[in-house]
Design a protein around this motif. Structure first.
Motif, PDB file in Angstrom:
ATOM      1  N   ASP A   1      30.266   9.822  70.213  1.00 32.75           N
ATOM      2  CA  ASP A   1      28.923   9.300  70.418  1.00 32.75           C
ATOM      3  C   ASP A   1      28.436   9.740  71.797  1.00 32.75           C
ATOM      4  O   ASP A   1      29.164   9.608  72.791  1.00 32.75           O
ATOM      5  CB  ASP A   1      29.000   7.763  70.341  1.00 32.75           C
ATOM      6  CG  ASP A   1      27.644   7.147  70.617  1.00 32.75           C
ATOM      7  OD1 ASP A   1      26.636   7.786  70.220  1.00 32.75           O
ATOM      8  OD2 ASP A   1      27.609   6.075  71.228  1.00 32.75           O
ATOM      9  N   PRO A   2      27.234  10.320  71.892  1.00 33.31           N
ATOM     10  CA  PRO A   2      26.747  10.804  73.193  1.00 33.31           C
ATOM     11  C   PRO A   2      26.820   9.750  74.290  1.00 33.31           C
ATOM     12  O   PRO A   2      27.061  10.064  75.450  1.00 33.31           O
ATOM     13  CB  PRO A   2      25.305  11.196  72.904  1.00 33.31           C
ATOM     14  CG  PRO A   2      25.266  11.504  71.456  1.00 33.31           C
ATOM     15  CD  PRO A   2      26.299  10.632  70.808  1.00 33.31           C
ATOM     16  N   GLY A   3      26.668   8.496  73.895  1.00 34.15           N
ATOM     17  CA  GLY A   3      26.696   7.435  74.909  1.00 34.15           C
ATOM     18  C   GLY A   3      28.042   7.303  75.588  1.00 34.15           C
ATOM     19  O   GLY A   3      28.131   6.871  76.734  1.00 34.15           O
ATOM     20  N   SER A   4      29.094   7.728  74.883  1.00 34.52           N
ATOM     21  CA  SER A   4      30.433   7.536  75.446  1.00 34.52           C
ATOM     22  C   SER A   4      30.839   8.651  76.397  1.00 34.52           C
ATOM     23  O   SER A   4      31.918   8.641  76.961  1.00 34.52           O
ATOM     24  CB  SER A   4      31.447   7.444  74.301  1.00 34.52           C
ATOM     25  OG  SER A   4      31.572   8.707  73.697  1.00 34.52           O
ATOM     26  N   LEU A   5      29.958   9.650  76.534  1.00 35.47           N
ATOM     27  CA  LEU A   5      30.331  10.807  77.357  1.00 35.47           C
ATOM     28  C   LEU A   5      29.950  10.574  78.812  1.00 35.47           C
ATOM     29  O   LEU A   5      29.053   9.802  79.130  1.00 35.47           O
ATOM     30  CB  LEU A   5      29.632  12.064  76.834  1.00 35.47           C
ATOM     31  CG  LEU A   5      30.091  12.503  75.444  1.00 35.47           C
ATOM     32  CD1 LEU A   5      29.162  13.541  74.880  1.00 35.47           C
ATOM     33  CD2 LEU A   5      31.521  13.006  75.478  1.00 35.47           C
ATOM     34  N   ASN A   6      30.637  11.316  79.688  1.00 31.86           N
ATOM     35  CA  ASN A   6      30.457  11.097  81.124  1.00 31.86           C
ATOM     36  C   ASN A   6      29.279  11.849  81.709  1.00 31.86           C
ATOM     37  O   ASN A   6      28.590  11.359  82.588  1.00 31.86           O
ATOM     38  CB  ASN A   6      31.729  11.510  81.864  1.00 31.86           C
ATOM     39  CG  ASN A   6      32.808  10.480  81.688  1.00 31.86           C
ATOM     40  OD1 ASN A   6      32.531   9.287  81.703  1.00 31.86           O
ATOM     41  ND2 ASN A   6      34.024  10.943  81.476  1.00 31.86           N
TER      42      ASN A   6
ATOM     43  N   ARG B   1      26.160  15.256  77.061  1.00 33.81           N
ATOM     44  CA  ARG B   1      25.335  14.445  76.170  1.00 33.81           C
ATOM     45  C   ARG B   1      24.242  15.309  75.536  1.00 33.81           C
ATOM     46  O   ARG B   1      24.054  15.318  74.315  1.00 33.81           O
ATOM     47  CB  ARG B   1      24.702  13.287  76.956  1.00 33.81           C
ATOM     48  CG  ARG B   1      25.493  11.994  76.830  1.00 33.81           C
ATOM     49  CD  ARG B   1      24.945  10.944  77.767  1.00 33.81           C
ATOM     50  NE  ARG B   1      25.867  10.712  78.868  1.00 33.81           N
ATOM     51  CZ  ARG B   1      25.516  10.430  80.108  1.00 33.81           C
ATOM     52  NH1 ARG B   1      24.237  10.352  80.428  1.00 33.81           N
ATOM     53  NH2 ARG B   1      26.416  10.202  81.045  1.00 33.81           N
ATOM     54  N   ASP B   2      23.567  16.083  76.396  1.00 38.08           N
ATOM     55  CA  ASP B   2      22.491  16.947  75.886  1.00 38.08           C
ATOM     56  C   ASP B   2      23.021  17.952  74.879  1.00 38.08           C
ATOM     57  O   ASP B   2      22.441  18.170  73.816  1.00 38.08           O
ATOM     58  CB  ASP B   2      21.824  17.712  77.045  1.00 38.08           C
ATOM     59  CG  ASP B   2      21.050  16.775  77.948  1.00 38.08           C
ATOM     60  OD1 ASP B   2      20.875  15.611  77.538  1.00 38.08           O
ATOM     61  OD2 ASP B   2      20.649  17.210  79.029  1.00 38.08           O
TER      62      ASP B   2
ATOM     63  N   THR C   1      40.144  14.426  77.482  1.00 34.67           N
ATOM     64  CA  THR C   1      39.106  14.986  76.625  1.00 34.67           C
ATOM     65  C   THR C   1      39.686  15.580  75.348  1.00 34.67           C
ATOM     66  O   THR C   1      39.030  16.368  74.667  1.00 34.67           O
ATOM     67  CB  THR C   1      38.320  16.066  77.371  1.00 34.67           C
ATOM     68  OG1 THR C   1      39.250  16.990  77.933  1.00 34.67           O
ATOM     69  CG2 THR C   1      37.474  15.470  78.479  1.00 34.67           C
ATOM     70  N   GLY C   2      40.909  15.205  75.037  1.00 32.88           N
ATOM     71  CA  GLY C   2      41.607  15.755  73.869  1.00 32.88           C
ATOM     72  C   GLY C   2      40.818  15.772  72.573  1.00 32.88           C
ATOM     73  O   GLY C   2      40.691  16.826  71.941  1.00 32.88           O
ATOM     74  N   PRO C   3      40.262  14.631  72.164  1.00 33.71           N
ATOM     75  CA  PRO C   3      39.541  14.613  70.885  1.00 33.71           C
ATOM     76  C   PRO C   3      38.418  15.638  70.838  1.00 33.71           C
ATOM     77  O   PRO C   3      38.266  16.359  69.843  1.00 33.71           O
ATOM     78  CB  PRO C   3      38.983  13.186  70.837  1.00 33.71           C
ATOM     79  CG  PRO C   3      39.824  12.400  71.757  1.00 33.71           C
ATOM     80  CD  PRO C   3      40.330  13.314  72.789  1.00 33.71           C
ATOM     81  N   LEU C   4      37.687  15.728  71.952  1.00 30.95           N
ATOM     82  CA  LEU C   4      36.597  16.696  72.000  1.00 30.95           C
ATOM     83  C   LEU C   4      37.160  18.106  71.877  1.00 30.95           C
ATOM     84  O   LEU C   4      36.611  18.971  71.193  1.00 30.95           O
ATOM     85  CB  LEU C   4      35.826  16.528  73.318  1.00 30.95           C
ATOM     86  CG  LEU C   4      34.458  17.195  73.389  1.00 30.95           C
ATOM     87  CD1 LEU C   4      33.582  16.748  72.242  1.00 30.95           C
ATOM     88  CD2 LEU C   4      33.791  16.901  74.719  1.00 30.95           C
ATOM     89  N   PHE C   5      38.288  18.305  72.561  1.00 26.81           N
ATOM     90  CA  PHE C   5      38.923  19.607  72.500  1.00 26.81           C
ATOM     91  C   PHE C   5      39.274  19.973  71.066  1.00 26.81           C
ATOM     92  O   PHE C   5      39.081  21.095  70.618  1.00 26.81           O
ATOM     93  CB  PHE C   5      40.183  19.598  73.365  1.00 26.81           C
ATOM     94  CG  PHE C   5      41.017  20.837  73.207  1.00 26.81           C
ATOM     95  CD1 PHE C   5      40.631  22.029  73.809  1.00 26.81           C
ATOM     96  CD2 PHE C   5      42.162  20.821  72.421  1.00 26.81           C
ATOM     97  CE1 PHE C   5      41.388  23.167  73.647  1.00 26.81           C
ATOM     98  CE2 PHE C   5      42.920  21.967  72.252  1.00 26.81           C
ATOM     99  CZ  PHE C   5      42.530  23.140  72.867  1.00 26.81           C
TER     100      PHE C   5
ATOM    101  N   ALA D   1      31.919  20.740  80.499  1.00 26.37           N
ATOM    102  CA  ALA D   1      31.306  19.789  81.417  1.00 26.37           C
ATOM    103  C   ALA D   1      32.141  18.515  81.492  1.00 26.37           C
ATOM    104  O   ALA D   1      32.407  17.980  82.572  1.00 26.37           O
ATOM    105  CB  ALA D   1      29.883  19.471  80.986  1.00 26.37           C
ATOM    106  N   GLU D   2      32.593  18.063  80.320  1.00 25.39           N
ATOM    107  CA  GLU D   2      33.412  16.848  80.284  1.00 25.39           C
ATOM    108  C   GLU D   2      34.736  17.070  81.010  1.00 25.39           C
ATOM    109  O   GLU D   2      35.236  16.200  81.712  1.00 25.39           O
ATOM    110  CB  GLU D   2      33.697  16.450  78.833  1.00 25.39           C
ATOM    111  CG  GLU D   2      32.609  15.642  78.179  1.00 25.39           C
ATOM    112  CD  GLU D   2      32.322  14.341  78.921  1.00 25.39           C
ATOM    113  OE1 GLU D   2      33.151  13.422  78.838  1.00 25.39           O
ATOM    114  OE2 GLU D   2      31.273  14.257  79.575  1.00 25.39           O
ATOM    115  N   LEU D   3      35.273  18.266  80.792  1.00 28.67           N
ATOM    116  CA  LEU D   3      36.561  18.600  81.388  1.00 28.67           C
ATOM    117  C   LEU D   3      36.444  18.624  82.908  1.00 28.67           C
ATOM    118  O   LEU D   3      37.333  18.161  83.623  1.00 28.67           O
ATOM    119  CB  LEU D   3      36.993  19.979  80.868  1.00 28.67           C
ATOM    120  CG  LEU D   3      38.447  20.376  81.050  1.00 28.67           C
ATOM    121  CD1 LEU D   3      39.344  19.418  80.305  1.00 28.67           C
ATOM    122  CD2 LEU D   3      38.658  21.789  80.559  1.00 28.67           C
TER     123      LEU D   3
END
Lengths: 771, 483
Positions: free
Chosen positions: A458-463, A468-469, A233-237, A91-93
């Motif tokens: 942190d969920p707040g930092s996501l787009n 987030r969910d 989105t590297g870190p998440l990856f 989703a972020e990607l």
């Protein structure tokens, strides 16, 4: 009329009158007899399911399939958590790229719409192009014809362009429900963009998907943005990767190894058993042939015909010997029988036993010379002193009279391999070793998982909301997953291949089992729960819809309708009950399924739970059709109940000044309530036992519906008890475990309907005795 | 309770408006049902009528065939049966066939399903009416209100509620794989079969074939069995193991046999004592017999004559016409019993009393004063009840329905009386099953659609006619029977 009482007819001591009476009585008792027969035969076929399945389950444990299932369960639990993480990442990607994505899906949806519009002519064109490609001789008559067809069809489709463009009018297009395209995606495109897409699809060679330059353009842009986004989105990856690859891989590897290993044990053990069964069969042949060859001299030609060359072939004799050695082995542990053998015979037997394991030459010698002495064997071992099959076999085998040294030597060699019991313990050791690996993998998961958890953004930092969910969900799920995995680890540590399977576990596997798999590569399972839930949900949907409609129709027809209306409406609604279920099933599969699915795409209805619907055939569709089927039954019985309310009630209410409506709702309906309840129950029985509609329309997916959707669960496909019987019985071999499992399902169904019937009859009886 | 306002029947002004609206709602839901029903019928007729009009009477008389659909070079769609397609290919070898599809049983007509359904219904009527009417007479005329009567009524009401698929399971277990059958052929599983003593039936019935009889078998040998048969123009020796499973078959030299007749040796070949003669089998062995054997044969021949080859076996009818018919009959039996009882109850008690007063016996009273008045009603209402149940698919799915394009009596092999038995043991195609088969294919496809629509329409027409007739006749009978 001449009523002559005296007649001489007597049979079995009964006069004519009694005879007639008993004849009629006998026919009446046939109804009782039949009910008993139905129960008896379902139980007769069904009850053997449990021993059969018990044995199966025991085997699954023995070969380690149970073990691999647990590892799989741990792996699946783990994947459940990482799946949510992966969705967050995707989703972020896709977030910076959502416009392009919407364009691509709009393009695909438009293309499909155009294809649907063109229908067969496009199909024919594709086939023609395909055939032309495969044509070896481009100058042939056939090829020229094909060329002509292609040219003609292309021209024809070109000619249809203006018409297509008119139909694809962006404004109109928005209103067309289309399963492939979400309304949200379509909305995100402005009108100009939509027009571009439609033009691209209609103008270009849409029969070769993806040829359009516009499509290439957005696809390229899409890929570029995706690449750029992955940097962001590297870190998440990294986190997803560490969960997916570093931790999941070892777990998956263990699962793969365990399942491959246990399946191979099962196959080998099965083939061993199959061969030994074959041995037994062949022994019958061999024994017959040996017997025949003994008497051949006596009976000459007749026997030579019967014996036939094949009977005496070497193959048969091979298995003859196998069985012989097997019988001897079986004899030896049986102390009593063994000791009772006369010393001379015992010596021979011992010789043979030694011969098989050690000295083949001696074995051969014993076999060759031992025949006469072993003849005393049947007397030495009286009937009942040992396993009768073994005894009989041994008796037969002591009669062996011919065979060549070399052959027997070879055979004895093979026999040793065969007669050693299958080394389940040795094989299981490999699985025991895997447990250590599993435990270290679990430790790894815990260690790495904790580190990765700390790194989670942190969920707040996501787009995106999805991400987030999912991240929040993952934090909870992961803890549960680790718990599940640890639990599985404990189970694995306690796993013993030879632990006897408990009967309660077999019963649980059927009544609480959540999986139904037959003819499986891994293991067959017979859990009734998915079917039961499917049946119940469909029945509930049907009743929720049918009861209010049918009861209010009954109230209307009985209380408010004019006489003419009544005379017309009652037979019409009753008439619905005469429509065969297969006809309604066909309508469901052909019309209703598609209709509901496209209706679920309307924006107007998107607030309904479970909408838009993914599968064309689902529980809701089946429930709708069954509701229609249940209406006449509930209507007739409810109307009947309303009719039975004494008219004094009504008169009384009127005289107290009640309106018609008040009379109906406060007096008549409550008075007939038990009748209405009975009607509902009978409707329940009818709906849960309906086969053809659910078989065709319910979707036939064997899984417990996903209750996390809330009420949306009703739009999932499901299987039912009646459906699984109808579907499985044709494929299950007679008397197999699968066949008996279906009879067990039938038995459960029978008990449910009998219970419902009984209860509703009780209610009705009570009610009518009051009325 | 407050005495001023009646809390149950409060009459406020705006209530009347609400009430009217609610009654209107009730009316709507009633007409909604009728509307949906009309929609369904409308759709079936609109889709099916063109098919019936196009195909004409041949749709009812022809049997289902395989159909091939394709476009030719002029983009004309062809729907040809496989035979027609072969002709088409022969006629134009260079023909272009595009987007070719084929499907079984979607061409031709619905002749064999219709015939199959009719046969099933006839079997069903014969059985269920005999039993149902007698049971109703007993319950209504003979039995006193007691335990047995109540038990029977309970059984009847319970049977009505049992799902049709459960009847299917029962039919499969009971009629197809358990019901005793008398057959001339050797049963596969001898452990479930008994030989019927030959003195119980005339010799013509089973006087075929020959056999090798066996005697004096030691119990140790009881587990093996060789069956000698004459099939495919040769002697065939089949070996079975102790469980009755087939192990091996050996074919011997041709002996010029005409009919494949199974003949058997049971249990063992410990001592072969004789060969019974038929179709030149004796000649075949004559010159090869030993003296010892000849003596044995001559000694035992009188005994052998008593032994013939009718078997009573508990291996059932297998999926067949008769099994499916009886399964349906079991299903309709409770319906027949209840409808017949209702009709009997409608005959006034006075009729019976008058008979008794004249000194009639019980049976005379029933046969002369009750049945003549009740029988027409019983026959009509129960036949109509049966016809409605005949539309069920689930009970016949496993017990006898079979996708085929042939009539069940085509290609019977047996002769004489046995032909009837073989006919009833055939599987057949039936209307509801045919529709099921079609709908399980891709029902959206152009190839399957016309057949499906046509079949559904014909089926619905029959069912509707039956149901309408049922309603009208019931009214008529009720009127006539008003005493």
């Amino acid at each position: 009329m001449n009523f002559n009482k005296k007649n001489g007819f007597r049979l079995l001591g009964l006069g004519k009158q009694e005879f007639i009476k008993y004849f009629f009585g006998g026919n009446a008792s046939l109804a009782v007899f039949m009910l008993i027969l139905i129960c008896v035969f379902l139980i007769k076929e069904g009850w053997l399911f449990f021993p059969g399945h018990h044995k199966q389950l025991q085997t699954y444990r023995k070969v380690g399939l149970e073990y691999s299932t647990w590892v799989e369960e741990a792996y699946r639990a783990y994947k459940l958590g990482t799946g949510s993480l992966n969705r967050a990442y995707q989703a972020e990607l896709a977030y910076p790229n959502r416009d392009n994505q919407a364009k691509i899906s709009a393009y695909e949806a438009t293309r499909m719409l155009v294809e649907r519009e063109l229908g067969d002519s496009l199909l024919v064109l594709r086939d023609a192009i395909n055939q032309r490609k495969n044509e070896s001789d481009p100058e042939s008559d056939h090829a020229r014809k094909l060329d002509a067809v292609i040219a003609k069809l292309k021209a024809q489709i070109e000619g249809e362009r203006p018409e297509l463009r008119r139909k694809m009018n962006p404004r109109k297009f928005l209103g067309i429900p289309f399963p492939g395209l979400s309304q949200a995606a379509l909305k995100s495109l402005d009108l100009g963009e939509r027009e571009k897409i439609i033009n691209a699809v209609v103008e270009l060679n849409f029969w070769e998907p993806g040829e359009s330059s516009y499509y290439k353009e957005i696809k390229q842009k899409y890929d570029e943005v995706l690449k750029a986004a992955s940097v962001v989105t590297g870190p998440l990856f990294n986190i997803v990767n560490s969960f997916e690859v570093e931790i999941a891989k070892p777990l998956e590897a263990i699962w793969q190894e365990a399942s491959v290993h246990s399946s191979s044990i099962r196959d080998r053990a099965n083939s061993n058993e199959m061969v030994s069964r074959e041995i037994e069969d062949q022994i019958s042949v061999a024994l017959a042939s040996n017997e025949l060859s003994v008497r051949q001299t006596k009976y000459g030609a007749v026997l030579s015909v019967i014996v036939g060359a094949e009977f005496l072939d070497e193959y048969a004799r091979i298995f003859y010997l196998f069985r012989f050695t097997e019988a001897l082995f079986a004899l030896k542990p049986d102390g009593a029988a063994y000791d009772e053998l006369p010393a001379a015979i015992r010596e021979k037997v011992e010789g043979i036993l030694n011969g098989i394991t050690g000295n083949y030459a001696e074995f051969v010698e014993v076999l060759r010379t031992g025949g006469d002495e072993l003849d005393a064997f049947p007397k030495a071992v009286p009937e009942g002193s040992m396993d009768p099959d073994m005894r009989r076999m041994l008796f037969d085998l002591t009669r062996i009279e011919n065979g060549t040294d070399k052959m027997i030597q070879e055979l004895a060699n093979q026999a040793v391999n065969f007669l050693n019991p299958f080394p389940f313990d040795k094989e299981a050791r490999k699985l025991y070793n895997l447990t250590d690996q599993f435990n270290s993998a679990v430790n790894e998961i815990k260690k790495k998982g904790r580190i990765a958890m700390e790194q989670l953004p942190d969920p707040g930092s996501l787009n995106t909301q999805v991400a987030r969910d999912e991240i929040t969900k993952f934090r909870i799920i992961f803890e549960e997953d680790v718990k599940t995995i640890e639990e599985m680890g404990k189970k694995l540590a306690g796993w013993k291949f030879d632990k006897p399977w408990k009967w309660s576990e077999t019963l649980g596997a059927f009544f609480l089992g959540t999986n139904w798999t037959t003819n499986s590569q891994i293991q067959d399972r017979y859990g009734i729960v998915p079917m039961l839930t499917g049946s119940l949900i469909i029945t509930l949907i049907a009743l929720t819809l049918a009861v209010p409609i049918a009861v209010s129709a009954a109230v209307y027809v009985n209380q408010f309708a004019s006489f003419e209306e009544q005379r017309l409406l009652k037979p019409t609604i009753e008439f619905i009950g005469a429509i065969p279920s297969i006809v309604l099933g066909v309508l469901g599969i052909v019309v209703v399924g598609g209709l509901i699915q496209s209706a679920s795409n309307w924006e107007l209805l998107s607030w309904l739970p479970g909408f838009p619907i993914e599968a064309r055939l689902n529980m809701l569709t089946a429930g709708l059709i069954l509701a229609f089927m249940a209406i006449p039954i509930i209507f007739t019985l409810a109307e009947d109940a309303l009719n039975h309310v004494p008219s004094a009630y009504r008169d009384c209410a009127f005289s107290l000044g009640a309106t018609r409506f008040q009379t109906v709702f406060r007096v008549i309906l409550p008075a007939s309530l038990s009748g209405v309840i009975a009607a509902t129950l009978l409707g329940f029985g009818r709906v849960i036992g309906e086969t053809m509609v659910v078989l065709l329309v319910a979707g036939n997916r064997i899984a417990i519906p996903d209750f996390s959707k809330g009420f949306g669960v009703i739009t999932e496909p499901s299987h039912t008890m009646t459906g699984i019987i109808a579907q499985g019985l044709g494929e299950a071999p007679i008397d197999s475990v699968a066949y008996r499992a279906l009879f067990m399902v039938g038995l459960v169904l029978l008990l449910i309907t009998l219970l419902i019937n009984f209860v509703s009859q009780k209610i009705l009886k009570k009610y009518y005795s009051h009325g | 309770m407050d005495s001023d306002t009646n809390s149950i029947f409060d009459r406020k002004k705006n209530r009347l408006g609400i009430e009217k609206a609610m009654i209107f709602g009730f009316r709507i839901s009633t007409y909604f049902i009728v509307f949906v029903f009309a929609l369904i019928i409308g759709r079936i007729v609109v889709r099916g009528a063109p098919v019936l009009a196009g195909e004409g009477i041949s749709f009812l008389t022809e049997h289902p065939k395989t159909l091939i659909g394709f476009y030719d070079e002029y983009q004309k769609y062809h729907r040809l049966t496989s035979l027609e397609y072969q002709d088409y290919e022969k006629a134009n070898p260079e023909a272009v066939t595009l987007a070719k599809q084929s499907a079984n049983f979607v061409g031709g007509g619905i002749g064999s399903p219709l015939v199959g359904t009719i046969i099933l219904i006839l079997i069903c009527i014969t059985f269920s009416m005999t039993v149902g009417i007698s049971a109703a007479v007993f319950l209504n005329e003979y039995s006193k209100q007691g335990f047995f009567c109540q038990l029977t009524r309970l059984a009847v009401t319970s049977l009505v509620g049992i799902p049709s698929i459960v009847f299917g399971l029962f039919g499969l277990a009971f009629f197809c794989y358990f019901f005793p059958v008398i057959s001339r052929n050797t049963p596969v599983d001898l452990s479930k079969a008994w030989e019927i003593p030959s003195c119980w039936y005339p010799s013509q019935i089973a006087d075929e074939g020959y056999r090798i009889d066996v005697a004096d078998h030691p119990p140790e040998r009881a587990h093996q069995k060789i069956v000698v048969s004459k099939g495919e123009g040769a002697l065939v020796f089949s070996v079975f193991n102790s469980r009755g499973d087939f192990v091996k078959r050996v074919k011997q030299a041709e002996i010029g046999a005409t009919k494949p007749t199974w003949v058997d040796i049971e249990r063992d070949l410990a001592t072969i004592i004789a060969l019974r003669d038929a179709d030149g089998a004796e000649d075949f062995y004559q010159n090869k017999r030993t003296v010892e054997e000849e003596n044995l044969i001559s000694k035992l021949r009188p005994l052998l004559k008593l032994r013939k080859q009718l078997w009573l076996s508990f291996e059932g009818w297998k999926p067949s016409l008769i099994a499916a018919g009886f399964t349906l009959a079991c299903m309709v039996l409770p319906i027949v019993i209840t409808t017949c009882e209702d009709t009997l109850r409608a005959v006034p008690q006075g009729f019976r009393d008058a008979s008794f007063a004249l000194g009639a016996t019980h049976w005379q009273a029933i046969s002369k004063s009750v049945l003549p008045y009740a029988l027409p009603g019983m026959l009509i209402s129960s036949v109509l009840g049966i016809l409605r149940v005949a539309g069920e698919t689930a009970p016949i799915m496993f017990t006898g329905a079979f996708a085929s394009g042939a009539l069940p009596w085509v290609g019977l092999k047996e002769e004489g009386v046995w032909k009837i038995g073989e006919f009833f043991q055939r599987e057949c195609e039936a209307m509801p099953y045919h529709i099921y088969i079609l709908s399980a294919k891709t029902p959206q496809s152009e190839l399957v659609r016309p057949m499906l629509d046509g079949a559904v329409l014909v089926f619905m027409l029959v069912i509707m006619a039956v149901a309408t007739a049922s309603v009208m006749l019931r009214m008529k009978i009720r009127k006539r029977m008003e005493w």
